[in-house]
Design an enzyme around this catalytic site. Structure first.
Site, PDB file in Angstrom:
ATOM      1  N   ARG A  86       0.710  -1.352   0.051  1.00  0.00           N
ATOM      2  CA  ARG A  86      -0.014  -0.109  -0.013  1.00  0.00           C
ATOM      3  C   ARG A  86       1.141   1.363  -0.076  1.00  0.00           C
ATOM      4  O   ARG A  86       1.998   1.316   0.531  1.00  0.00           O
ATOM      5  CB  ARG A  86      -0.896  -0.051   1.377  1.00  0.00           C
ATOM      6  CG  ARG A  86      -2.102  -0.759   1.040  1.00  0.00           C
ATOM      7  CD  ARG A  86      -2.982  -0.678   2.243  1.00  0.00           C
ATOM      8  NE  ARG A  86      -2.974  -1.981   2.970  1.00  0.00           N
ATOM      9  CZ  ARG A  86      -3.035  -1.921   4.100  1.00  0.00           C
ATOM     10  NH1 ARG A  86      -3.010  -0.897   4.976  1.00  0.00           N
ATOM     11  NH2 ARG A  86      -2.733  -3.170   5.032  1.00  0.00           N
ATOM     12  N   HIS A 434     -18.006  46.687  -6.375  1.00  0.00           N
ATOM     13  CA  HIS A 434     -19.344  47.295  -5.425  1.00  0.00           C
ATOM     14  C   HIS A 434     -20.137  45.760  -5.018  1.00  0.00           C
ATOM     15  O   HIS A 434     -20.381  45.577  -4.128  1.00  0.00           O
ATOM     16  CB  HIS A 434     -20.366  47.987  -6.290  1.00  0.00           C
ATOM     17  CG  HIS A 434     -21.651  48.367  -5.460  1.00  0.00           C
ATOM     18  ND1 HIS A 434     -22.644  47.817  -5.607  1.00  0.00           N
ATOM     19  CD2 HIS A 434     -21.579  49.393  -4.576  1.00  0.00           C
ATOM     20  CE1 HIS A 434     -23.485  48.443  -5.000  1.00  0.00           C
ATOM     21  NE2 HIS A 434     -23.258  49.282  -4.301  1.00  0.00           N
ATOM     22  N   ARG A 541     -19.348  52.505   6.044  1.00  0.00           N
ATOM     23  CA  ARG A 541     -19.459  53.280   4.775  1.00  0.00           C
ATOM     24  C   ARG A 541     -20.350  54.056   4.747  1.00  0.00           C
ATOM     25  O   ARG A 541     -21.539  53.538   4.308  1.00  0.00           O
ATOM     26  CB  ARG A 541     -19.168  52.457   3.440  1.00  0.00           C
ATOM     27  CG  ARG A 541     -17.765  51.806   3.440  1.00  0.00           C
ATOM     28  CD  ARG A 541     -17.978  50.650   2.423  1.00  0.00           C
ATOM     29  NE  ARG A 541     -16.467  50.320   1.750  1.00  0.00           N
ATOM     30  CZ  ARG A 541     -16.271  49.011   2.034  1.00  0.00           C
ATOM     31  NH1 ARG A 541     -17.000  48.198   2.723  1.00  0.00           N
ATOM     32  NH2 ARG A 541     -14.956  48.479   1.490  1.00  0.00           N
ATOM     33  N   ASN A 747      -8.023  48.482  -0.670  1.00  0.00           N
ATOM     34  CA  ASN A 747      -8.602  48.187  -1.874  1.00  0.00           C
ATOM     35  C   ASN A 747      -8.389  49.590  -2.692  1.00  0.00           C
ATOM     36  O   ASN A 747      -7.732  49.036  -3.887  1.00  0.00           O
ATOM     37  CB  ASN A 747     -10.171  48.546  -1.588  1.00  0.00           C
ATOM     38  CG  ASN A 747     -10.742  47.323  -0.955  1.00  0.00           C
ATOM     39  OD1 ASN A 747     -10.150  46.318  -0.522  1.00  0.00           O
ATOM     40  ND2 ASN A 747     -11.923  47.583  -0.394  1.00  0.00           N
ATOM     41  N   CYS A 810      -8.810  48.115   6.616  1.00  0.00           N
ATOM     42  CA  CYS A 810      -9.986  47.962   6.529  1.00  0.00           C
ATOM     43  C   CYS A 810     -10.444  47.618   4.981  1.00  0.00           C
ATOM     44  O   CYS A 810     -11.741  47.583   4.938  1.00  0.00           O
ATOM     45  CB  CYS A 810     -10.696  49.297   7.349  1.00  0.00           C
ATOM     46  SG  CYS A 810     -10.346  50.630   6.266  1.00  0.00           S
TER      47      CYS A 810
HETATM   48  C1  PEP Z   1     -10.559  50.744   0.560  1.00  0.00           C
HETATM   49  O1  PEP Z   1     -10.369  51.438  -0.322  1.00  0.00           O
HETATM   50  O2  PEP Z   1      -9.748  49.895   0.914  1.00  0.00           O
HETATM   51  C2  PEP Z   1     -11.784  50.846   1.311  1.00  0.00           C
HETATM   52  C3  PEP Z   1     -11.936  50.178   2.533  1.00  0.00           C
HETATM   53  O3  PEP Z   1     -12.853  51.883   0.846  1.00  0.00           O
HETATM   54  P1  PEP Z   1     -13.857  51.418  -0.362  1.00  0.00           P
HETATM   55  O4  PEP Z   1     -13.651  49.970  -0.589  1.00  0.00           O
HETATM   56  O5  PEP Z   1     -15.010  51.742   0.238  1.00  0.00           O
HETATM   57  O6  PEP Z   1     -13.167  52.388  -1.339  1.00  0.00           O
END
Ligand code: PEP
Ligand code: MG
Length: 854
Positions: A86, A434, A541, A747, A810
């Protein structure tokens, strides 16, 4: 030729081919998990048949044609014993070639076994070996044996003849030659491309080794009670204690699991015969051995066993295969039984396992009719009828019909439709678009950037690559965990937030040494965040609040206001609504920090883009349509994400921030008066220059002073900056002295560092990742080299200038284990992520803290 006794010594002293004894030099890293497990069973003095383990090195040499001393191996077993081989890969989950049983069968042994076990058993053993040797070792097509139908001995002879005809040579009779050929074939199978790809997909490194174990067969066929089966003490699907498995008399290997109606239950069962009735002693022993294995191997094990003339043999133990829910239950139960520590229980669960638990998923064995693919933007799966507009989604929800909202991409105007839908599918967008951000925030399954389907919105059609057309009302399923879109309604598995999950989360909290907050915009989000024990809101937000019913028109009026006074007058009407928003959030969070980001998007996002909407707006504002369209055109920007938004609005249209600040302060006073101490955090978005902060700070301080005087109430607040432009990170030294906190919005920071639109990157991201331009989608996994360097620079410069400044992240990366490791190393105070990712983040953070002291 060496004396057999010396040959035995040679095996024992040779770590590459070692007899499995309590002291043999065997490790999972050199001989594989199965060999190591068998050694543990031997140490527990369980009735394990004699076994020789071959190391990874030995197997590598075998694959090159350098065989070990086969006779020395064979001499470890009693004369005439049959053997099985095995695989033993380092991690049993990486798999390996299938086992081969009954090695050593030839005419002489056939004659001897006929005497000992009876002809039927001897023939079954021989035929099975001939066939598996032919297919797995000599690589004959299994179809060769399709015509072998002969009953009794004729079947066996036909099988042998088929082998000889195909290969034009007699079936090998020498047991050593058979064993050598089996070892060679298994060693080479491991090197094959498909085996390599398969195990790499399960996380094995490219150079993962294979060990092999050669074990004396406990035959499972013959006189008295003989058979084989498997047993485990838990249900692998639920993780609940339950003796599970099957036993089949006169069988070998895993035959009992192959759906044979004659297979017995293990424990006494009203549905049919059981091993407990048939062989009560063997059953009792088996159960006791399984319990001992659980306690000593510190894991839920599946026991593979054979019974030979009433005597029980334990052939093998493998980790019980388990669902995500079972994985959590098993780890928690092992810790509750003090078999493993809580820290170990936490380390045993993959953080992403939790995200499967938090959402409905497509059942693992459901059939998948895949019609498209995109980016898996928000986990979980949902089935519903296709709708193409937010309004239809709301109508569908009002009728109680589950629906899937299909859009080219979503905008803030779609929010209510998204809330009404069961899942969202978009043609465009990436992991921070979004639809993705909102989807994750509200726990809505979401696939974005499904560019391999055509979205013909003018005809309300979704067209797949192979030309299938889906239109309004047809049922599809969106799997936001895998990124797949499926036709129809596959079977689902419900989310499983049980007591074990909660316990595991509590234990994780004890170990975490970095804070975990949630990004939450609405009372419902905040409640979810509380339920998952988030330590506050790291990003609210506020712009989403203005899309609520009754507010959008007021907002539009404000945008159309000609003068500052007019604007202020309209904002007066929004003030009580905003105050109520914040009051609710503060109440739900019960004194935990709430970080409110001031208005961020460009204003024209609030204006209608189509003629119908513009006409309605003209009516509502009592303006000529041409005025409305002219104003809208005048506000349009070539590059709105880099245009008049965030703090730039705060500086040029200060009335909005002033209204928001007032709403925050008045809500603070209101909630403070009920005994909950609130210290709101106000965050300025899109800062790139110190002066922006100075201006906004002066204006907000003035609002605070005014509210304190008007209400004759004291309150505190903390003002901070969202670091999401590269310049803000580079100039953190001059920005930080004006701030109580810096929160990195990764972001936008990723978007601006790469110069890569977060809403359009989905179009080519998979090509980029496939061609190795980016190791991963940087909107999904933090780019620790580039964006990470800005984070480090910003954090260091900010802290040097303002030692007490709170540091956090964030952006959507906040929930990723890799980013959490980065932030923890960089000394950040907390990470903030979508509410549904809080448990994943918490577990990942706990694992990092545990790993640091281990
Ligand atoms: C970001 O830009 O990382 C953020 C948290 O804000 P948003 O996604 O609303 O632009
Ligand atoms: Mg941003």
């Amino acid at each position: 030729m060496l004396h057999p006794h010396n040959l035995g010594a040679a095996v024992q002293n040779n770590p590459d081919t070692t007899l499995v004894t309590a002291q043999a030099p065997i490790t999972a890293e050199t001989h594989g998990g199965r060999a190591k497990c068998l050694q543990r069973l031997v140490r527990l003095e369980l009735p394990v048949p004699r076994t020789v383990a071959l190391s990874f090195d030995a197997v590598k040499r075998i694959a090159r044609g350098e065989l070990p001393d086969i006779r020395a191996i064979v001499s470890q077993f009693p004369d005439g014993a049959l053997l099985c081989v095995r695989p033993s890969s380092e991690d049993p989950d990486w798999g390996g070639p299938g086992a081969i049983l009954n090695i050593g069968m030839n005419e002489v042994r056939f004659a001897a076994l006929k005497e000992r076990l009876g002809e039927t058993a001897a023939r079954a053993i021989y035929t099975r070996f001939v066939q598996s040797y032919a297919v797995d070792v000599a690589r004959l097509d299994p179809d060769v044996f399709e015509d072998v139908h002969g009953e009794g001995c004729e079947g066996l002879r036909e099988a042998l003849r088929a082998y000889e005809n195909e290969l034009e040579e007699p079936f090998p009779a020498d047991p050593s030659a058979q064993l050598a050929a089996v070892l060679k074939s298994m060693a080479r199978a491991w090197d094959g491309t498909s085996a390599r790809l398969l195990r790499q997909a399960k996380g094995a490194p490219a150079d993962a080794g294979l060990g092999l174990v050669v074990q004396e067969m406990a035959l499972g066929l013959g006189q008295g009670e003989c058979g084989s089966g498997v047993l485990q003490l838990v249900d692998g699907d639920t993780g609940l204690p339950q003796i599970t498995g099957r036993y089949l008399s006169q069988s070998q290997g895993r035959d009992a699991l192959e759906g044979d109606a004659a297979a017995l239950y293990l424990r006494r069962d009203p549905r049919g015969a059981s091993l407990e009735d048939l062989a009560p002693e063997a059953f009792q022993d088996l159960q006791a051995h399984a319990a001992l294995m659980r306690a000593k191997l510190r894991e839920e094990m599946q026991v593979e066993f054979a019974i030979e003339n009433g005597a029980l043999h334990i052939l093998d133990g493998v980790r019980v295969a388990r669902s995500s829910q079972a994985a959590v239950r098993i780890a928690v139960q092992l810790a509750d039984d003090q078999i493993i520590s809580r820290a170990e229980a936490l380390m045993r669960i993959q953080p992403r396992t939790l995200s499967e638990l938090l959402h409905r998923q497509i059942s693992p064995n459901a059939k998948r009719d895949i019609i498209g693919r995109g980016i898996a933007a928000s986990p979980g799966a949902a089935t519903g009828q296709i709708v193409f507009t937010a309004a239809e989604a709301q109508a569908s929800a009002a009728r109680g019909d589950p629906c899937i909202l299909v859009r080219r991409e979503t905008s803030p105007e779609d929010i209510r439709g998204m809330h009404a839908a069961h899942a969202v599918l978009t043609e465009r967008g990436g992991i921070t678009s979004h639809a993705a951000v909102i989807g994750r925030g509200i726990g809505l399954p979401c696939v974005v950037g499904a560019s391999n389907m055509r979205f013909i919105l003018s005809k309300n059609q979704l067209v797949t690559k192979d030309g299938r057309v889906f239109t309004t009302g047809e049922v599809i399923t969106v799997d936001g965990t895998s990124g797949e879109v499926l036709a129809g309604a596959p079977k689902m598995r419900e989310a499983a937030l049980d007591e074990s999950f909660r316990k595991l989360m509590d234990w994780a909290t004890e170990f975490c040494d970095i804070g975990i907050r949630a990004n939450a915009d609405t009372p419902a989000d905040a409640q979810t965040a509380r339920n998952f024990n988030a330590q506050g809101i790291g990003l609210c937000r506020t712009e989403h609040m203005f899309f609520e019913a009754g507010r959008l028109t007021v907002m539009r009026e404000m945008i159309f206001a000609e003068t500052s006074e007019d604007r202020r007058a309209v904002l007066e009407r929004l003030l009580p609504m905003q105050r109520e928003d914040f009051t609710q959030l503060f109440r739900i969070m019960e004194g935990q920090p709430v970080c409110i980001r001031l208005f961020d998007p460009p204003l024209h996002e609030f204006l209608p883009s189509d003629r119908v909407g513009q006409r309605e707006l003209a009516e509502a504002l009592d303006l000529p349509l041409s005025d409305v369209t002219r104003r809208i055109d005048a506000m349009s920007e070539y590059n709105p994400m880099l245009g008049l938004r965030g703090v730039r609005l705060g500086v040029t249209v200060p009335e909005i921030y002033e209204m928001q600040a007032r709403a925050i302060f008045e809500a603070t006073i209101e909630v403070n008066s009920t005994g909950t101490a609130v210290v709101p955090e106000i965050m300025i978005p899109l800062v790139s220059a110190r002066r922006e902060v100075e201006l906004v700070k002066t204006s907000i301080d003035a609002v605070a002073a005014a509210v304190r005087t008007e209400r004759d109430q004291a309150f505190d607040y903390r003002l901070g900056v969202m670091v999401e432009t590269p310049r803000a990170a580079l100039r953190a030294a001059e920005i930080a002295p004006h701030c109580a906190f810096l929160s990195f919005g990764t972001n936008d920071l990723t978007q601006m560092t790469y110069g890569l639109s977060r809403d359009d990157a989905g179009r080519f991201m998979s090509d980029y990742v496939q061609q190795g331009v980016f190791p991963e989608d940087p909107f999904h996994v933090l780019d620790t080299d580039g964006v990470g360097e800005l984070l480090k620079v910003g954090a260091e410069r900010g802290r040097a200038a303002q030692p007490g400044v709170t540091l956090s992240i964030c952006g959507e990366h906040g929930g990723n284990p890799e980013s959490i490791a980065f932030c923890r190393d960089a000394g950040f105070d907390y990470v903030s992520c979508s509410p549904f990712r809080v448990p994943v983040a918490r577990l990942a953070a706990a694992q990092l803290a545990i790993g640091a002291v281990m």
